[in-house]
Design an enzyme around this catalytic site. Structure first.
Site, PDB file in Angstrom:
ATOM      1  N   TYR A 129       0.845  -1.205   0.000  1.00  0.00           N
ATOM      2  CA  TYR A 129       0.000   0.000   0.000  1.00  0.00           C
ATOM      3  C   TYR A 129       0.875   1.249   0.000  1.00  0.00           C
ATOM      4  O   TYR A 129       0.561   2.231  -0.667  1.00  0.00           O
ATOM      5  CB  TYR A 129      -0.924   0.022   1.221  1.00  0.00           C
ATOM      6  CG  TYR A 129      -1.958   1.126   1.110  1.00  0.00           C
ATOM      7  CD1 TYR A 129      -3.181   0.890   0.490  1.00  0.00           C
ATOM      8  CD2 TYR A 129      -1.684   2.409   1.575  1.00  0.00           C
ATOM      9  CE1 TYR A 129      -4.114   1.900   0.340  1.00  0.00           C
ATOM     10  CE2 TYR A 129      -2.609   3.428   1.438  1.00  0.00           C
ATOM     11  CZ  TYR A 129      -3.827   3.174   0.823  1.00  0.00           C
ATOM     12  OH  TYR A 129      -4.739   4.174   0.664  1.00  0.00           O
ATOM     13  N   PHE A 154      -6.883  20.873 -25.220  1.00  0.00           N
ATOM     14  CA  PHE A 154      -7.195  19.449 -25.289  1.00  0.00           C
ATOM     15  C   PHE A 154      -8.480  19.249 -24.492  1.00  0.00           C
ATOM     16  O   PHE A 154      -8.708  19.931 -23.491  1.00  0.00           O
ATOM     17  CB  PHE A 154      -6.066  18.560 -24.756  1.00  0.00           C
ATOM     18  CG  PHE A 154      -6.403  17.108 -24.939  1.00  0.00           C
ATOM     19  CD1 PHE A 154      -6.354  16.532 -26.196  1.00  0.00           C
ATOM     20  CD2 PHE A 154      -6.843  16.342 -23.877  1.00  0.00           C
ATOM     21  CE1 PHE A 154      -6.734  15.207 -26.389  1.00  0.00           C
ATOM     22  CE2 PHE A 154      -7.229  15.015 -24.055  1.00  0.00           C
ATOM     23  CZ  PHE A 154      -7.175  14.452 -25.322  1.00  0.00           C
ATOM     24  N   THR A 155      -9.303  18.302 -24.922  1.00  0.00           N
ATOM     25  CA  THR A 155     -10.667  18.176 -24.385  1.00  0.00           C
ATOM     26  C   THR A 155     -10.706  18.091 -22.856  1.00  0.00           C
ATOM     27  O   THR A 155     -11.322  18.931 -22.200  1.00  0.00           O
ATOM     28  CB  THR A 155     -11.339  16.929 -24.993  1.00  0.00           C
ATOM     29  OG1 THR A 155     -10.471  15.803 -24.794  1.00  0.00           O
ATOM     30  CG2 THR A 155     -11.569  17.107 -26.485  1.00  0.00           C
ATOM     31  N   ASP A 160       2.100  19.639 -20.867  1.00  0.00           N
ATOM     32  CA  ASP A 160       1.322  18.440 -21.189  1.00  0.00           C
ATOM     33  C   ASP A 160       2.255  17.572 -22.024  1.00  0.00           C
ATOM     34  O   ASP A 160       2.404  17.775 -23.236  1.00  0.00           O
ATOM     35  CB  ASP A 160       0.047  18.806 -21.953  1.00  0.00           C
ATOM     36  CG  ASP A 160      -0.793  17.573 -22.263  1.00  0.00           C
ATOM     37  OD1 ASP A 160      -0.230  16.455 -22.280  1.00  0.00           O
ATOM     38  OD2 ASP A 160      -1.992  17.723 -22.515  1.00  0.00           O
ATOM     39  N   LYS A 168       0.053   6.963 -23.826  1.00  0.00           N
ATOM     40  CA  LYS A 168       0.476   7.316 -25.189  1.00  0.00           C
ATOM     41  C   LYS A 168       1.964   6.970 -25.350  1.00  0.00           C
ATOM     42  O   LYS A 168       2.295   5.799 -25.442  1.00  0.00           O
ATOM     43  CB  LYS A 168       0.234   8.798 -25.458  1.00  0.00           C
ATOM     44  CG  LYS A 168      -1.134   9.478 -25.245  1.00  0.00           C
ATOM     45  CD  LYS A 168      -2.356   8.827 -25.160  1.00  0.00           C
ATOM     46  CE  LYS A 168      -3.653   9.579 -25.066  1.00  0.00           C
ATOM     47  NZ  LYS A 168      -3.787  10.831 -24.401  1.00  0.00           N
ATOM     48  N   ARG A 186     -12.495  14.712 -34.856  1.00  0.00           N
ATOM     49  CA  ARG A 186     -11.832  15.793 -34.130  1.00  0.00           C
ATOM     50  C   ARG A 186     -12.243  17.084 -34.836  1.00  0.00           C
ATOM     51  O   ARG A 186     -11.556  17.587 -35.700  1.00  0.00           O
ATOM     52  CB  ARG A 186     -10.312  15.630 -34.140  1.00  0.00           C
ATOM     53  CG  ARG A 186      -9.794  14.704 -33.032  1.00  0.00           C
ATOM     54  CD  ARG A 186     -10.127  15.231 -31.668  1.00  0.00           C
ATOM     55  NE  ARG A 186      -9.607  14.444 -30.544  1.00  0.00           N
ATOM     56  CZ  ARG A 186     -10.343  14.113 -29.468  1.00  0.00           C
ATOM     57  NH1 ARG A 186     -11.614  14.422 -29.385  1.00  0.00           N
ATOM     58  NH2 ARG A 186      -9.796  13.478 -28.463  1.00  0.00           N
ATOM     59  N   PHE A 197     -18.315  14.223 -27.309  1.00  0.00           N
ATOM     60  CA  PHE A 197     -17.869  13.311 -28.366  1.00  0.00           C
ATOM     61  C   PHE A 197     -17.789  11.867 -27.893  1.00  0.00           C
ATOM     62  O   PHE A 197     -17.896  10.948 -28.682  1.00  0.00           O
ATOM     63  CB  PHE A 197     -16.496  13.755 -28.916  1.00  0.00           C
ATOM     64  CG  PHE A 197     -15.414  13.803 -27.871  1.00  0.00           C
ATOM     65  CD1 PHE A 197     -15.299  14.902 -27.039  1.00  0.00           C
ATOM     66  CD2 PHE A 197     -14.526  12.754 -27.720  1.00  0.00           C
ATOM     67  CE1 PHE A 197     -14.307  14.951 -26.068  1.00  0.00           C
ATOM     68  CE2 PHE A 197     -13.529  12.793 -26.751  1.00  0.00           C
ATOM     69  CZ  PHE A 197     -13.427  13.899 -25.915  1.00  0.00           C
TER      70      PHE A 197
HETATM   71  C1  LIG Z   1      -4.883  11.726 -23.857  1.00  0.00           C
HETATM   72  C2  LIG Z   1      -4.467  13.091 -23.541  1.00  0.00           C
HETATM   73  C3  LIG Z   1      -4.757  13.672 -22.290  1.00  0.00           C
HETATM   74  C4  LIG Z   1      -5.596  12.992 -21.247  1.00  0.00           C
HETATM   75  O1  LIG Z   1      -5.056  11.811 -20.818  1.00  0.00           O
HETATM   76  P1  LIG Z   1      -5.922  10.522 -20.412  1.00  0.00           P
HETATM   77  O2  LIG Z   1      -4.886   9.526 -20.061  1.00  0.00           O
HETATM   78  O3  LIG Z   1      -6.750  10.146 -21.586  1.00  0.00           O
HETATM   79  O4  LIG Z   1      -6.767  10.916 -19.244  1.00  0.00           O
HETATM   80  C5  LIG Z   1      -4.290  14.953 -22.065  1.00  0.00           C
HETATM   81  N1  LIG Z   1      -3.612  15.638 -22.999  1.00  0.00           N
HETATM   82  C6  LIG Z   1      -3.326  15.124 -24.216  1.00  0.00           C
HETATM   83  C7  LIG Z   1      -2.578  15.914 -25.210  1.00  0.00           C
HETATM   84  C8  LIG Z   1      -3.757  13.838 -24.527  1.00  0.00           C
HETATM   85  O5  LIG Z   1      -3.517  13.332 -25.744  1.00  0.00           O
END
Ligand SMILES: *Cc1c(COP(=O)(O)O)cnc(C)c1O
Length: 459
Positions: free
Chosen positions: A73, A125-126, A216, A259, A383, A450
């Site tokens: 933990y 970004f969304t 980011d 990613k 997109r 979306f």
């Molecule tokens: C995917 C992504 C996020 C969010 O990350 P999640 O792991 O999907 O929560 C933030 N910024 C960018 C540029 C992304 O591609």
């Protein structure tokens, strides 16, 4: 002999079988899914280019690392390995694991944003913008204009427009800007990089005004590869060295490890400032978990630490981006309008140019993604104006100059032949694009519409 082609720097040890469906099955599947590719069942998909998030193939070393998971933990060995990896590869002192990128965005927005603040960024970004808005901030786009033009060949379309940023500081005052959010290889602009020259100039302005740079860093390694290829003075530096240099110019970062870092789930918030880190720890225990695991299992932190190092190998990145370019070049050669230059993680089809008969209110990119699935079993995503959503203040659709369909390439998953099939599917559909009808909402979620929105064919 010098070999210039980019064969994958790995071989295949295990395969996952996939299934081709009939056109009739797919026509039913997309109707059941409300013409939203996010609502399709994976089983009904042939080649899945929906996203590059969490769908990469882990290496044998990552899988071996999973077996060494320390699921304590508190104080898991794998956490310290991850923290050390982030410190040495990315330069950030403190690491808080989160369940994925948006978990880190949530914590960052909570600790830094006060209601009435402004958060500039190189395109939205969304999930990032939504967390900023939920914390009471207004997002301001300060990316260069070329980023909004699919035909512009600018090599660094992810760059910050320093004049737009300075104008914002002059208009609202630096004390209303807790940080600027700088994305590397900007997803929404088509996977477009920013240059180190631009980031260095931004650092100067931010130091002058006391504004933080929050990174980011979801696709930082891809950005580093483009710098190596395109920016003067970097041809002899490694992707790992350039990545370190990029990160070191910023004050902290949010990361979706799904990613670049090739794990199926995970992310982190990284910070240099000890006081901020303490505040973030207080939030992490509320929303994610104890600070040494946050939102992740020990085994997943181990796979992530290994994935980070694999993502920074030049051979890996050459093959990764080589595959994206292979698909993009095929489409360009066939006259398909796509965002130029070809980006790092995906090909973006220009739906406005492909479907000139559909007004943007009829969601051309959404319609194109649905039609491509029905014709070929290839899953992509919208997109454009659907992803852009509505302004929380006016309730109006956020305008979106770009109306794109994204064909996202998972890392280390598909072969060149899969790219051939995907290209053939798009080229074939182009010839019949006039038959594609517009769509209208039958269900519109109040945010991030979306993901779960449903549509029908417009009358
Ligand atoms: C995917 C992504 C996020 C969010 O990350 P999640 O792991 O999907 O929560 C933030 N910024 C960018 C540029 C992304 O591609």
């Amino acid at each position: 002999m010098t070999i210039t082609s980019w064969a994958e720097p790995y071989k295949i040890k295990m395969v996952e079988l996939i299934r081709m469906t009939s056109r009739q099955e797919r026509a039913k599947a997309i109707r059941d899914a409300g013409f939203n590719t996010f609502l399709l069942k994976s089983e009904d998909v042939y080649i899945d280019l929906l996203t590059d998030s969490g769908v990469g193939a882990m290496s044998d070393r990552q899988w071996a690392g999973m077996m060494t998971g320390d699921e304590a933990y508190a104080g898991s060995r794998n956490f310290y390995h991850l923290e050390e990896t982030i410190r040495s590869c990315y330069s950030y002192k403190y690491t808080l694991p989160t369940h994925q990128g948006r978990g880190a965005e949530h914590i960052l927005s909570k600790i830094l944003i006060r209601p009435g603040d402004y958060v500039p960024g190189n395109m939205y970004f969304t999930t990032t913008r939504l967390h900023q808005e939920l914390a009471g901030a207004t997002f301001v786009d300060v990316i260069i204009d070329e980023a909004h033009d699919p035909a512009s060949d600018h090599p660094f379309k992810g760059n910050i427009d320093l004049d737009k940023f300075s104008d914002l500081i002059a208009r609202v005052g630096a004390d209303k800007i807790p940080y600027i959010c700088v994305a590397t290889c900007v997803n929404m602009a088509g996977g477009q990089p920013l240059s180190l020259e631009n980031l260095r100039a931004l650092r100067g302005i931010c130091d002058h005004h006391g504004i933080r740079i929050m990174h980011d860093m979801t696709r930082v390694a891809e950005n580093a590869f483009f710098i190596q290829q395109r920016e003067a003075g970097y041809a002899d530096k490694t992707v790992a060295e350039i990545t370190h240099e990029l990160c070191a110019l910023t004050d902290g970062a949010t990361m979706s490890a799904k990613k670049d870092a090739m794990v199926n789930i995970g992310g982190f918030l990284a910070l240099n400032d000890e006081l901020l880190y303490e505040q973030a720890c207080e939030q992490v225990v509320i929303y994610e978990g104890l600070h040494t695991y946050g939102g992740m299992a020990g085994r997943d932190m181990e796979a992530l630490a290994i994935g980070i190092r694999e993502s920074l190998c030049d051979d890996h990145m050459r093959a990764r981006i080589g595959q994206v370019e292979y698909l993009g070049q095929k489409l360009i050669d066939a006259g398909v309008p796509i965002v130029r230059p070809i980006g790092g993680h995906a090909i973006f089809l220009d739906a406005r140019a492909i479907l000139p008969h559909l007004p943007q209110e009829q969601f051309p990119a959404q319609a194109l993604a649905a039609a491509l699935y029905v014709e070929s079993g290839v899953r992509t995503m919208e997109r454009g104006i659907v992803s852009a959503g509505r302004s929380p203040e006016t309730g109006e659709n956020y305008g979106s100059k770009l109306e794109l369909v994204r064909m996202t390439i998972p890392r280390r998953v598909y072969t060149q032949s899969h790219m051939d099939v995907a290209a053939e599917a798009v080229i074939d559909l182009m010839e019949r694009s006039k038959q594609i009808c517009g769509l209208e909402f039958t269900y519109e979620p109040s945010c991030l519409r979306f993901f779960m929105g449903r549509f029908k064919v417009s009358e």
